[in-house]
Design an enzyme around this catalytic site. Sequence first.
Site, PDB file in Angstrom:
ATOM      1  N   THR D  44       2.749  16.243  -3.995  1.00 40.15           N
ATOM      2  CA  THR D  44       2.441  17.358  -3.086  1.00 40.15           C
ATOM      3  C   THR D  44       0.785  17.598  -2.992  1.00 40.15           C
ATOM      4  O   THR D  44       0.602  17.981  -1.761  1.00 40.15           O
ATOM      5  CB  THR D  44       3.129  18.490  -3.633  1.00 40.15           C
ATOM      6  N   HIS D  47      -0.153  15.074  -0.319  1.00 38.40           N
ATOM      7  CA  HIS D  47       0.191  15.652   1.062  1.00 38.40           C
ATOM      8  C   HIS D  47      -0.855  16.536   1.702  1.00 38.40           C
ATOM      9  O   HIS D  47      -1.035  16.901   2.810  1.00 38.40           O
ATOM     10  CB  HIS D  47       1.790  16.448   1.167  1.00 38.40           C
TER      11      HIS D  47
END
Lengths: 346, 346, 346, 346
Positions: D44, D47
Amino acid sequence: MSTMKAIIKAAREPGFKMVEKPIPDDLLPHEVLIKIKATSICGTDVHIFDWDKWSQGRIKPPLTVGHEFCGEVVKLGDQVRSLQKGDIVSAETHIVCGRCEFCRQGQSHICADTKIIGVDTDGCFAEYAKMPAENLIVNNSGIDPKFLSIQEPFGNAVHTMLHFDIIGKTVAIVGCGPIGLMGVNIAKAVGSRKIIAIEINPYRLQLAQSLGAHVCINPLEEDVIARVMEETGGMGVDVVAEYSGNKHAIEAAFKYIKAGGKMSMLGIASDNIEVDLSNDIVFKGISIYGVIGRVMYQTWDQVAGLIESGKIDLEQLVTHVFSLSEFEDGIAVMKSGKSGKVVLIP
Amino acid sequence: MSTMKAIIKAAREPGFKMVEKPIPDDLLPHEVLIKIKATSICGTDVHIFDWDKWSQGRIKPPLTVGHEFCGEVVKLGDQVRSLQKGDIVSAETHIVCGRCEFCRQGQSHICADTKIIGVDTDGCFAEYAKMPAENLIVNNSGIDPKFLSIQEPFGNAVHTMLHFDIIGKTVAIVGCGPIGLMGVNIAKAVGSRKIIAIEINPYRLQLAQSLGAHVCINPLEEDVIARVMEETGGMGVDVVAEYSGNKHAIEAAFKYIKAGGKMSMLGIASDNIEVDLSNDIVFKGISIYGVIGRVMYQTWDQVAGLIESGKIDLEQLVTHVFSLSEFEDGIAVMKSGKSGKVVLIP
Amino acid sequence: MSTMKAIIKAAREPGFKMVEKPIPDDLLPHEVLIKIKATSICGTDVHIFDWDKWSQGRIKPPLTVGHEFCGEVVKLGDQVRSLQKGDIVSAETHIVCGRCEFCRQGQSHICADTKIIGVDTDGCFAEYAKMPAENLIVNNSGIDPKFLSIQEPFGNAVHTMLHFDIIGKTVAIVGCGPIGLMGVNIAKAVGSRKIIAIEINPYRLQLAQSLGAHVCINPLEEDVIARVMEETGGMGVDVVAEYSGNKHAIEAAFKYIKAGGKMSMLGIASDNIEVDLSNDIVFKGISIYGVIGRVMYQTWDQVAGLIESGKIDLEQLVTHVFSLSEFEDGIAVMKSGKSGKVVLIP
Amino acid sequence: MSTMKAIIKAAREPGFKMVEKPIPDDLLPHEVLIKIKATSICGTDVHIFDWDKWSQGRIKPPLTVGHEFCGEVVKLGDQVRSLQKGDIVSAETHIVCGRCEFCRQGQSHICADTKIIGVDTDGCFAEYAKMPAENLIVNNSGIDPKFLSIQEPFGNAVHTMLHFDIIGKTVAIVGCGPIGLMGVNIAKAVGSRKIIAIEINPYRLQLAQSLGAHVCINPLEEDVIARVMEETGGMGVDVVAEYSGNKHAIEAAFKYIKAGGKMSMLGIASDNIEVDLSNDIVFKGISIYGVIGRVMYQTWDQVAGLIESGKIDLEQLVTHVFSLSEFEDGIAVMKSGKSGKVVLIP
C-alpha cells in the site's frame, strides 16, 4: 422532577425499601440517563432481598437494586454517539473493563474485572437510572416494554440453548425456573424434535408444557433417568440444558445424555458435583460448556432476532405485572415458585 | 403378483411410458425390496421426461425413473441386518462407493463414484423397487406417506438452510421452486428474524408468503437489490440461500448480502457467474458454501427431527396428489410452475 | 508356511505365551490377510498380560493379543476392492457395526456395538493377522514400519490435541505416558505457544522436554497449580489435554485452566472426580470434550498428514525395539516406566 | 527534541519526502505517543508512493505515511489505562468506530466506518507517532523490533491461513509476495502435509521453497492445474490460500481445489472473476472465505503465539533493512520484486 422513587437495599439486613432519591442525571461523558418503563425481578434480586450469605459478601448498601429493564433514553453524556434521546433501550448488565485479553478477543462475558448493574452499581428498580452507553441495546420500539424488560435473562437462556445445535434434536431442560422456561420456549421456537422438561415444581412444569415441552418429568414422582431413556428409545437425549444447579439433577443428566451428546450448564451448584469421568464423559465422547452471561453482543442480536421472529411466547413467559411500589408482592410471588417472569412498572 | 406397473424411459426420445414389468425381487445380499406407497416428482424427472441435453448424455433407456419415495420393506437380502419387513422407509438417492477418501471421512455426498437412483439405476416410479439397505432411512410410520416421500428434496433444503446459522437472522431465499419453498418453511420453523423470498413466478411467491416469508419480491416487478437493502435497514441480509441457478439473481445476491454474510448455493447455473471478488467477497469478508446432496446421514436426521417437531407445513408443501398412472398430469403441473411438490400414489 | 508364531493369552491367568498356530488365511469376503512387519505394545496389552480386573471381565482366552501394527497385505477376501496385495497397512482397531445412528452419522468412534482388535478378536502380536478391509489404512510405504505401527495410539493423541485449537496457544499436557508424549510432540509440531508437561516419572518428563515441552512440572516436586499460573502470567492455560486419568491431576487442571479454556480428556480415571461446577466450569465458561478412539477416519488422515509433514519426532517416540519373541522384555520395559513406545518385530 | 524526521506524501504527485515536523505529542485522552523503533514497507505504501488511481481517490496530502511498526510508548493520554511507558507496541491499523453492529459483535474488521493508519491518519514512517491506545498490542520485548514491525501483515497471513484447518492438509499458496511468503511459512509452522507455492517471480519462488514450500510452481513455466493435480494424486488440494488477486490464477485455483475443499481469499483482483458455479462450487461442495484485515484482536494473539512458539522463520521473512532516510532504496527493492519484507529503522 429532580427526585424519583427507587427500591433500595438500605441496610445490611433483609428487605428492600422504597425511597425518594435524586434522579442520577450527573452523567459522565459516556453515560446516558434512562426513564425506566418496565423492570423485571431476577433470582439475584431475591437473594439480595433475603440478604443471603452471597449478598452479605458482595452488596454494599445503600444500593438501588434491579438490573433487568426496558426504558427510554432521556439524556445523553457528552461523548455518546451511539444513541439518541427517545431510543427504547435495555442493558447488558455486565460492565466490563474493555481492556483485558478477554474483552479484546470477543470474550467480554468472562472479563475478570466485571461490575454488575444492581449488584455493584445502582440499578433499575427506580423511575430513572444512568448506564454506560456501551452497555445499551436499542430495542424495537414496537414491542411492549414489559416483554423487552426480560431480555437480559432471556439472553442467558439463548446463550444456553444455542451454544450447541438443537434444531431437530432431543433436548432435556433441567430446571424450569423462569430462565429454564425460556429455554423450553426457545427449543420450541427453533424446532427441537422432542423437548423434555424436568422440574419438581408442578406450577412450573405445567407452564413448561404450555410453552412447548413435549414431555414433562417431575423427579419427585418418577425415575428421571428411566423416563428419559424410555422417551428417547433407550438412546438418551442429544442435548442437556442445565438450569437447576442441583447436584442430583446434574448427576442424573450425565446418565441420560446420549453418547456424543452436548451439555450446556448455566445453573449454579452450591455443592461440588461428582462425575464418573471414564464412563460418563470419556467413553461417551460428550461435550460440556459452562454458560456465563451473554456473549457481548452476539447473544443480544439472537435475542432480538428471536423476538422479532414472532416465535417466542412472551405473553406466557411474563406471568405477573405489578407497579414498582408493589415490589414486595412481586418478590413474594417469585418466592412462591408460582410464576414465570414478574415485571414491575414504575 | 410377479409383475408390476412402472413408469419408464423407454427410448432415447421425450416422454415416459407406463409398462408392466417384473417385480425386481432378485435381491443381492445387501438389497431390499420395497412396496412403494408414495413417490414425488423432482425437476430431474422432468428433465429426463423432456429428454434434454443432460439426459441424453446420462440416461440409458430402458430405465425406471423416479427417486423420491416412501415405501414398505417387503423382502430382505440375506445380509441385511439394519431393517425389518414392514419398516416404512425412504432412500438417500446417492449410492456411493464407500471406499474413497470422501466416503471414509464423512463426506459421502461428494463421492466421485456416485450412482443416482432413477438416473443411473432403476428408480421408484413403480409399484415396487429394490434398493441397497444402506441407503434406506426408517421413517416414523405415523406420518402420511405422501409427506414422507418428499424428504429427499427436503433434505437438500435442510442442507442449504442449516449449513450456516439462520436462527434469529435475516435470510434471503433466492428462487422459490419446490426446494426453495421448503427453504422458506425451514427458515420459519427455526425462527429466522426476517425471511425474504425472491421469485418471478407469482403462484410460488404467493405460496412462499403462505409458508412463512415476511417479504416477497418479484424481480420482474421491482428492483431486488434496492428492496432488500430497504428491508434490512441498508445493511443487507445475514444469509443468502441460493436455489435459482440464475446468473442475474446470483450476481444481485452478492450486492445485497451483508458484510460478514454467508451464502449457501444449491441452484445449478448453466452460465458462468461473474463476481467482483474484491468488493463483494474479500472486502465484505463473506463465506460461501456449495451445497450438493445431503450429508449422509446427518441431514436425514435433521429432516426427521424437523418433521417430528411439528413445525413443517407439509400440507402446504405438497400441493398435488395424483395416481401413478396420471404421471403425465403430474409432470404437466410441475412444468406449469403452479405447484409445490407433486406426489404420485401407485 | 501354514503356521506362524503368535503371542497369546492362553489361560485365565497372568502372562502371555508364544505359540505356533495356523495362519488365519480363512478369509471372509471382506477380510484381508496381513503379514505383520512391526507391532507396538499398548498399555491395554500390559493390563491383559497382568490379568487385571478389567481383563478378567472382558478377555476370553485363548486370544492372540496386540492391536497396533504395520503390515503388508498378502491375501484378499473375495469382495475386497479397496486394497491390493503389497499395500502397507495399519488398522483402526474399533470394528464397528456400521448400521447404528452413530456409525451412520460420522460418529463410529462411539458406536455401542464395537469390537476391539486384540481384545475381542484375535490381534497382531503374530506373524500374520486377518482384519476387515474397511478398518485398514494404506500407509506411505516409504516410512519405516516401526514408526507406522504406532499410528493407532498416535491417533488418540491427535484426536485429543486437535479437537480444540492449539496453534499459538498455551497448552498443558497432563500425564506423559507414551500417548501424552505424542501429545507434547503434536503441540510442538503445530506451533503451540508454550507447552507445559506435567508428569511424575522423571524419565518421561525428560523425554517430554526433548519432544518439545517448554516447561516440565513434576507434581511430586512442586505445586502444579502455582507453577502453571506463574508460567502463564497468572492467567492459566488456554487448553488442557488430559492423559493421566489421575483424580488429583484432573482436579488441579480445573484450577489452572484459563477462563474460556478448553479441556480434552482422554485419560481413564478409576475414581469419580469431584468438580466445583460453579466456579470451575460455569463462571469460567470453559469447554470440555471426552475423547474416545479416533474419528473414523478423519483422525487417520490427520495422522498421515502430520507424519508426512516431517514435523513429528518419530525417532524419539519409539524408544525400544525388540523381536516378537522378546515380548516379555518389551512388557517389562513398558512397566518400568522408562520408555516411550515399545515396538516388536516379528 | 520537539521535531522529528518523517516521510510524508507532500503533494498530489508521485514520491515521498523526508521532512522535519513537530513530534505529535498533543495527545487526546485515549492516545499514546510512540517512539518508532522499526517500521516496514507495505505494498500500500508503494501504491501511495506511485500515486496510483486508488491513492488519488483516497489520500489527502500532506500525510505521514506507513502503518507497520514496532515502537516504545513514551507518553500516555489522560485516560489510558491499558498501557505503560516503556511498553513495546505495534498497532492494529484499522481504527474502527466501536459502535456499529460489526464492532459490537466481534467483527470490527468489517466495520464500515474504519480509518486506516498511514492512509487516513498520519502514520509511522517517522521517529514518533501517536496512536489510539485501543489499537496497540503490547509485544514481547525480548524480540528484535525489526521482526515485531511486520506483525500487521503477518496477521493478514495468519487470518488467511488459519481460517480453515490446514494441519496435516495439502495447501496451495497462490501468490508469494511478502504476505504469501508468510503464508508458506505459517503452513510449515503448523504442520501442513504438502505446501505448494505458486508464483511467477523466481526470486520469491526460491524464497518460498526456503520458507517451507514442498513444491514450487511457476505458471510461466508449467501448467499449474496439471502439476497440482499430479502432486496431489489427482485429487487436488485441500485448501487454497489466495494472495495474488490475479484473475487467471484464481480461476485456475477453482479447477485444482479438491471436492469439499476450502479457499481463503485475501488478494485484491482488479478484474471481475468468472466462475463455473455449478461444477466448481456447487458440485464440488467447496467453501470460500473472504479475508479482510485481522480479527480484532484474536488474530493478533495468534500472531504473538506463533512468533513465541519459535516456529516462524523471521530472519528469512525480513530480507532487507534500511535506515528511515533510505526509504527510496526500500521502495525500490520492494518494486524490484527481489525482496520479502523491507524494514526501515528511524
